[in-house]
Design an enzyme around this catalytic site. Structure first.
Site, PDB file in Angstrom:
ATOM      1  N   LYS A  54       0.838  -1.209   0.000  1.00 43.57           N
ATOM      2  CA  LYS A  54       0.000   0.000   0.000  1.00 43.57           C
ATOM      3  C   LYS A  54       0.869   1.254   0.000  1.00 43.57           C
ATOM      4  O   LYS A  54       0.446   2.313  -0.485  1.00 43.57           O
ATOM      5  CB  LYS A  54      -0.959  -0.021   1.197  1.00 43.57           C
ATOM      6  CG  LYS A  54      -0.288  -0.145   2.565  1.00 43.57           C
ATOM      7  CD  LYS A  54       0.047   1.166   3.204  1.00 43.57           C
ATOM      8  CE  LYS A  54       0.715   0.956   4.546  1.00 43.57           C
ATOM      9  NZ  LYS A  54       1.058   2.224   5.227  1.00 43.57           N
ATOM     10  N   THR A  60      -3.626   5.466   3.621  1.00 43.51           N
ATOM     11  CA  THR A  60      -2.313   5.921   3.171  1.00 43.51           C
ATOM     12  C   THR A  60      -2.385   6.672   1.854  1.00 43.51           C
ATOM     13  O   THR A  60      -1.559   7.550   1.592  1.00 43.51           O
ATOM     14  CB  THR A  60      -1.360   4.712   3.042  1.00 43.51           C
ATOM     15  OG1 THR A  60      -1.454   3.907   4.208  1.00 43.51           O
ATOM     16  CG2 THR A  60       0.076   5.159   2.881  1.00 43.51           C
TER      17      THR A  60
END
Length: 327
Positions: free
Chosen positions: A171, A228
């Site tokens: 991610k 994120t």
């Protein structure tokens, strides 16, 4: 009533700042007072030998060097929880694989892994946060879950260590991609597409390594990815944003004051892993080209958008799905 906590820090100034009159980690978490039950130390062996639960947040490239010095110092019944997110460039090892190599085999059953959407500055404020604890031994995951869960910090558990680690590592690469997109003013549609198709790439890589695809739809996958890729506190998104605005990577990293954006190094590992597994990952490949080959981001986007048209659903992932667990 909280736990007594012993915090190891490499930097002498961090130890002195936390133990000083202001009780603050002024270098990495300024503005937040540390609890009275927390004491900092520069003695790593003291932490390893004294604590029942050890949380490791060392950046991936330094895990082996750090843990090797205390590999035989852990208490017999202690548990080590890796919060590290990354994949080594040279060996393509995850933190779990590094720990299996560095620590005695007698300790392997007491390893666990924490991941999920959890900005430190929000956790320390007591804002509601949910994470996932992974361990091959479910009793170990349950023990960590019990020790760490509060009315504001809720832990779920799983035995899918591979899925949790890959979700946490990859991610960061996608967050850089979203930052570049935002820096180039490509819009909300592009960001949403990057998150969605990026999750598809992460899931296909994880499934190729034996993970359950449902894991990547949970906190350690989708949850951490959304945070994120969209949160202003994300170091990786910030790196991408500044790259998209025309800054040089070297200058960006020099101004991060010791903070680490794992996605920069992990982008190389992710690209090589996709090639090794023969899994097509155009977004990961594009970020690798931008960061490590100096490719123009707009050109990379145009090339990706011009690829052969294909179905959206990967039926190999559908076949790998197991029944949904109870909430």
């Amino acid at each position: 009533m909280g736990h007594k906590v012993l915090l190891w820090a490499l930097e002498k100034e961090v130890v002195e700042s936390i133990n000083g009159p202001n009780r603050e980690n002024s270098l990495f978490l300024p503005g937040h007072k540390c609890p009275d039950g927390l004491i900092a130390t520069g003695d790593l062996k003291q932490v390893a030998s004294d604590c029942e639960l050890i949380l490791m947040v060392v950046p991936t490239p330094f895990v082996e060097r750090t843990l090797a010095s205390v590999a035989n110092a852990f208490k017999q019944n202690s548990i080590l929880v890796s919060c590290t997110k990354g994949i080594l460039n040279d060996t393509l090892e995850t933190p779990h694989e590094i720990l299996l190599r560095v620590l005695p085999s007698s300790f392997h059953s007491r390893l666990a892994y924490l991941s999920g959407p959890s900005f430190a500055s929000e956790v320390v404020k007591g804002l509601p946060t949910l994470v996932t604890i992974a361990a091959h031994e479910e009793t170990v995951a349950a023990r960590v879950q019990q020790l760490l869960s509060t009315h504001r910090f809720r832990c779920y558990r799983t035995t899918d260590v591979t899925g949790v680690e890959l979700g946490g590592a990859l991610k960061n690469v996608l967050a850089i991609a979203c930052g570049i997109s935002d820096g180039l003013n490509m819009g909300n549609n592009a960001r949403a597409a990057l998150i969605t198709r990026g999750l598809n790439e992460i899931t296909r890589l994880a499934v190729a390594l034996g993970s359950n695809p449902l894991t990547l739809g949970g906190l350690a996958g989708m949850g951490d990815l959304v945070l994120t890729c969209t949160g202003d506190l994300s170091r990786n998104r910030t790196v991408g944003l500044r790259l998209g605005q025309g800054e040089k990577l070297q200058n960006i990293q020099a101004g991060m004051h010791g903070a680490v954006a794992e996605g920069v190094l992990t982008s190389k590992s992710a690209y090589n892993l996709s090639r090794k597994l023969r899994v097509e990952c155009p977004i990961i490949e594009g970020i690798y080209k931008v960061i490590h080959e100096g490719a123009d981001a707009i050109t990379v986007v145009q090339e990706s958008m011009s690829r052969e048209l294909k179905p959206e659903i990967d039926h190999s992932l559908v076949a790998a799905t197991t029944p949904v667990p109870a909430l």
